[in-house]
Design a protein around this motif. Structure first.
Motif, PDB file in Angstrom:
ATOM      1  N   LEU A 138      29.570  37.460  20.382  1.00  0.00           N
ATOM      2  CA  LEU A 138      29.288  37.168  21.792  1.00  0.00           C
ATOM      3  C   LEU A 138      29.532  38.407  22.659  1.00  0.00           C
ATOM      4  CD1 LEU A 138      28.590  35.134  24.019  1.00  0.00           C
ATOM      5  CD2 LEU A 138      31.005  34.488  24.068  1.00  0.00           C
ATOM      6  N   VAL A 139      30.628  39.118  22.373  1.00  0.00           N
ATOM      7  CA  VAL A 139      30.910  40.359  23.116  1.00  0.00           C
ATOM      8  C   VAL A 139      29.773  41.361  22.910  1.00  0.00           C
ATOM      9  CG1 VAL A 139      32.498  42.315  23.347  1.00  0.00           C
ATOM     10  CG2 VAL A 139      33.408  40.020  23.005  1.00  0.00           C
ATOM     11  N   GLY A 140      29.222  41.403  21.687  1.00  0.00           N
ATOM     12  CA  GLY A 140      28.089  42.287  21.413  1.00  0.00           C
ATOM     13  C   GLY A 140      26.878  41.937  22.261  1.00  0.00           C
ATOM     14  N   TYR A 141      26.568  40.647  22.385  1.00  0.00           N
ATOM     15  CA  TYR A 141      25.435  40.217  23.218  1.00  0.00           C
ATOM     16  C   TYR A 141      25.662  40.551  24.688  1.00  0.00           C
ATOM     17  CZ  TYR A 141      23.538  37.593  19.257  1.00  0.00           C
ATOM     18  OH  TYR A 141      23.014  37.231  18.046  1.00  0.00           O
ATOM     19  N   VAL A 142      26.891  40.325  25.157  1.00  0.00           N
ATOM     20  CA  VAL A 142      27.229  40.643  26.549  1.00  0.00           C
ATOM     21  C   VAL A 142      27.083  42.146  26.781  1.00  0.00           C
ATOM     22  CG1 VAL A 142      29.117  40.711  28.238  1.00  0.00           C
ATOM     23  CG2 VAL A 142      28.708  38.632  26.899  1.00  0.00           C
ATOM     24  N   SER A 143      27.491  42.944  25.802  1.00  0.00           N
ATOM     25  CA  SER A 143      27.386  44.407  25.918  1.00  0.00           C
ATOM     26  C   SER A 143      25.932  44.856  26.058  1.00  0.00           C
ATOM     27  CB  SER A 143      28.018  45.087  24.705  1.00  0.00           C
ATOM     28  OG  SER A 143      29.383  44.788  24.621  1.00  0.00           O
ATOM     29  N   VAL A 144      25.033  44.234  25.294  1.00  0.00           N
ATOM     30  CA  VAL A 144      23.607  44.575  25.400  1.00  0.00           C
ATOM     31  C   VAL A 144      23.086  44.233  26.795  1.00  0.00           C
ATOM     32  CG1 VAL A 144      21.288  44.007  24.556  1.00  0.00           C
ATOM     33  CG2 VAL A 144      23.152  44.379  22.930  1.00  0.00           C
ATOM     34  N   GLY A 145      23.480  43.063  27.299  1.00  0.00           N
ATOM     35  CA  GLY A 145      23.065  42.673  28.653  1.00  0.00           C
ATOM     36  C   GLY A 145      23.568  43.640  29.708  1.00  0.00           C
ATOM     37  N   ILE A 146      24.853  44.030  29.601  1.00  0.00           N
ATOM     38  CA  ILE A 146      25.422  44.980  30.560  1.00  0.00           C
ATOM     39  C   ILE A 146      24.726  46.332  30.443  1.00  0.00           C
ATOM     40  CG2 ILE A 146      27.519  46.297  31.117  1.00  0.00           C
ATOM     41  CD1 ILE A 146      29.114  43.731  30.519  1.00  0.00           C
ATOM     42  N   PHE A 147      24.429  46.752  29.215  1.00  0.00           N
ATOM     43  CA  PHE A 147      23.712  48.020  29.006  1.00  0.00           C
ATOM     44  C   PHE A 147      22.374  48.017  29.758  1.00  0.00           C
ATOM     45  CE2 PHE A 147      20.237  49.867  26.442  1.00  0.00           C
ATOM     46  CZ  PHE A 147      20.508  51.210  26.643  1.00  0.00           C
ATOM     47  N   LEU A 148      21.583  46.959  29.569  1.00  0.00           N
ATOM     48  CA  LEU A 148      20.268  46.898  30.221  1.00  0.00           C
ATOM     49  C   LEU A 148      20.397  46.816  31.741  1.00  0.00           C
ATOM     50  CD1 LEU A 148      18.425  44.532  27.730  1.00  0.00           C
ATOM     51  CD2 LEU A 148      17.998  46.982  28.082  1.00  0.00           C
ATOM     52  N   TRP A 149      21.376  46.061  32.219  1.00  0.00           N
ATOM     53  CA  TRP A 149      21.635  45.918  33.657  1.00  0.00           C
ATOM     54  C   TRP A 149      22.003  47.274  34.269  1.00  0.00           C
ATOM     55  CZ3 TRP A 149      21.571  43.500  38.150  1.00  0.00           C
ATOM     56  CH2 TRP A 149      22.601  43.658  39.078  1.00  0.00           C
ATOM     57  N   LEU A 150      22.942  47.969  33.639  1.00  0.00           N
ATOM     58  CA  LEU A 150      23.374  49.263  34.177  1.00  0.00           C
ATOM     59  C   LEU A 150      22.267  50.313  34.068  1.00  0.00           C
ATOM     60  CD1 LEU A 150      27.053  49.480  32.874  1.00  0.00           C
ATOM     61  CD2 LEU A 150      26.276  48.975  35.189  1.00  0.00           C
ATOM     62  N   LEU A 151      21.586  50.358  32.912  1.00  0.00           N
ATOM     63  CA  LEU A 151      20.531  51.356  32.724  1.00  0.00           C
ATOM     64  C   LEU A 151      19.439  51.188  33.775  1.00  0.00           C
ATOM     65  CD1 LEU A 151      19.359  53.703  31.079  1.00  0.00           C
ATOM     66  CD2 LEU A 151      18.296  51.996  29.570  1.00  0.00           C
ATOM     67  N   SER A 152      19.027  49.961  34.035  1.00  0.00           N
ATOM     68  CA  SER A 152      17.978  49.711  35.024  1.00  0.00           C
ATOM     69  C   SER A 152      18.419  50.149  36.414  1.00  0.00           C
ATOM     70  CB  SER A 152      17.599  48.226  35.042  1.00  0.00           C
ATOM     71  OG  SER A 152      17.142  47.817  33.781  1.00  0.00           O
ATOM     72  N   ASN A 153      19.653  49.820  36.774  1.00  0.00           N
ATOM     73  CA  ASN A 153      20.163  50.217  38.088  1.00  0.00           C
ATOM     74  C   ASN A 153      20.361  51.721  38.187  1.00  0.00           C
ATOM     75  OD1 ASN A 153      21.057  47.896  40.096  1.00  0.00           O
ATOM     76  ND2 ASN A 153      21.291  47.110  38.029  1.00  0.00           N
ATOM     77  N   PHE A 154      20.846  52.346  37.114  1.00  0.00           N
ATOM     78  CA  PHE A 154      21.054  53.792  37.121  1.00  0.00           C
ATOM     79  C   PHE A 154      19.727  54.537  37.274  1.00  0.00           C
ATOM     80  CE2 PHE A 154      25.364  54.156  34.657  1.00  0.00           C
ATOM     81  CZ  PHE A 154      25.966  53.380  35.629  1.00  0.00           C
ATOM     82  N   VAL A 155      18.696  54.084  36.532  1.00  0.00           N
ATOM     83  CA  VAL A 155      17.384  54.739  36.634  1.00  0.00           C
ATOM     84  C   VAL A 155      16.829  54.560  38.036  1.00  0.00           C
ATOM     85  CG1 VAL A 155      14.993  54.673  35.808  1.00  0.00           C
ATOM     86  CG2 VAL A 155      16.877  54.586  34.164  1.00  0.00           C
ATOM     87  N   ALA A 156      16.970  53.344  38.591  1.00  0.00           N
ATOM     88  CA  ALA A 156      16.473  53.090  39.953  1.00  0.00           C
ATOM     89  C   ALA A 156      17.184  53.988  40.959  1.00  0.00           C
ATOM     90  CB  ALA A 156      16.660  51.615  40.310  1.00  0.00           C
ATOM     91  N   GLU A 157      18.498  54.120  40.833  1.00  0.00           N
ATOM     92  CA  GLU A 157      19.253  54.955  41.775  1.00  0.00           C
ATOM     93  C   GLU A 157      18.950  56.432  41.578  1.00  0.00           C
ATOM     94  OE1 GLU A 157      21.398  55.754  44.990  1.00  0.00           O
ATOM     95  OE2 GLU A 157      20.931  53.738  44.299  1.00  0.00           O
ATOM     96  N   LEU A 158      18.849  56.855  40.326  1.00  0.00           N
ATOM     97  CA  LEU A 158      18.556  58.259  40.017  1.00  0.00           C
ATOM     98  C   LEU A 158      17.249  58.702  40.647  1.00  0.00           C
ATOM     99  CD1 LEU A 158      19.012  60.887  38.294  1.00  0.00           C
ATOM    100  CD2 LEU A 158      17.737  59.725  36.475  1.00  0.00           C
ATOM    101  N   HIS A 159      16.228  57.869  40.525  1.00  0.00           N
ATOM    102  CA  HIS A 159      14.886  58.267  40.951  1.00  0.00           C
ATOM    103  C   HIS A 159      14.488  57.726  42.319  1.00  0.00           C
ATOM    104  CE1 HIS A 159      13.791  60.437  37.360  1.00  0.00           C
ATOM    105  NE2 HIS A 159      14.263  59.450  36.610  1.00  0.00           N
ATOM    106  N   GLY A 160      15.371  56.991  42.971  1.00  0.00           N
ATOM    107  CA  GLY A 160      15.052  56.484  44.301  1.00  0.00           C
ATOM    108  C   GLY A 160      14.071  55.320  44.281  1.00  0.00           C
ATOM    109  N   PHE A 161      14.032  54.557  43.174  1.00  0.00           N
ATOM    110  CA  PHE A 161      13.156  53.385  43.111  1.00  0.00           C
ATOM    111  C   PHE A 161      13.829  52.224  43.845  1.00  0.00           C
ATOM    112  CE2 PHE A 161      11.823  55.140  38.715  1.00  0.00           C
ATOM    113  CZ  PHE A 161      10.875  55.977  39.302  1.00  0.00           C
TER     114      PHE A 161
END
Length: 194
Positions: A138-161
């Motif tokens: 379960l922790v592994g599944y939560v980690s994947v979700g957090i990874f995708l959540w953070l990556l999407s937000n980081f890319v949006a912030e990095l590029h001004g999307f």
């Protein structure tokens, strides 16, 4: 930027709750480029050590199935560092191609920061694996979700999307294209999966 462990852990918790603000704080630290490269190497080595520790805690049958992939911590660290660097280039180049304004050095520090947060989750998963093995999945599944959540937000912030949802869809498409391309490249070496 305070680099003590307690401050980094507090910032990691804040980043999970407010990813774009956390990304702004990390980029705003303006660390020298040399420090960013050292941090990348440190994340790769730490990740490899934790992966081998988790591997050692697995049941014997699971270890024998993955034995070739976990031959040496040094090989794992080099592979992890290489994958992180490829991810930085992809984050930077694809975002710029889609009209983003992010800088390479900011993509680098955000990938390092993302890896730091994932390492915290990896420690939680290892502890769970020891104390309550079924919950570690379960922790592994939560980690994947957090990874995708953070990556999407980081890319949006990095590029001004402005849209995190559209960025998330772009991240998924990019991951699928890369996975497909890697599969095509690997077929000559491993043969078609029949």
């Amino acid at each position: 930027m305070d680099l003590s462990l307690s401050s980094l852990l507090s910032l990691a918790r804040f980043t999970v709750q407010n990813p774009r603000e956390g990304a702004r704080m990390v980029m705003g630290a303006n660390l020298p480029m040399a420090a960013r490269w050292v941090a990348l190497a440190l994340m790769a080595v730490t990740s490899a050590i934790l992966a081998h520790l988790a591997f050692a805690l697995m049941p014997a049958e699971a270890r024998s199935a993955m034995d070739g992939a976990m031959s040496s911590p040094l090989t794992s660290a080099v592979m992890q560092g290489g994958l992180m660097l490829i991810a930085v280039f992809v984050m930077h180049a694809v975002g710029r191609w889609r009209g983003g304004t992010g800088r390479f050095e900011d993509a680098l520090i955000l990938m390092i920061w993302l890896q730091f947060i994932l390492l915290i989750l990896q420690v939680v998963q290892i502890v769970t694996q020891v104390l309550l093995p079924p919950a570690s999945v379960l922790v592994g599944y939560v980690s994947v979700g957090i990874f995708l959540w953070l990556l999407s937000n980081f890319v949006a912030e990095l590029h001004g999307f402005s849209s995190v949802l559209m960025t998330f869809l772009g991240v998924l498409v990019t991951l699928l294209v890369i996975g497909f391309a890697l599969a095509l490249l690997l077929i000559p070496f491993v043969g078609p999966m029949v």
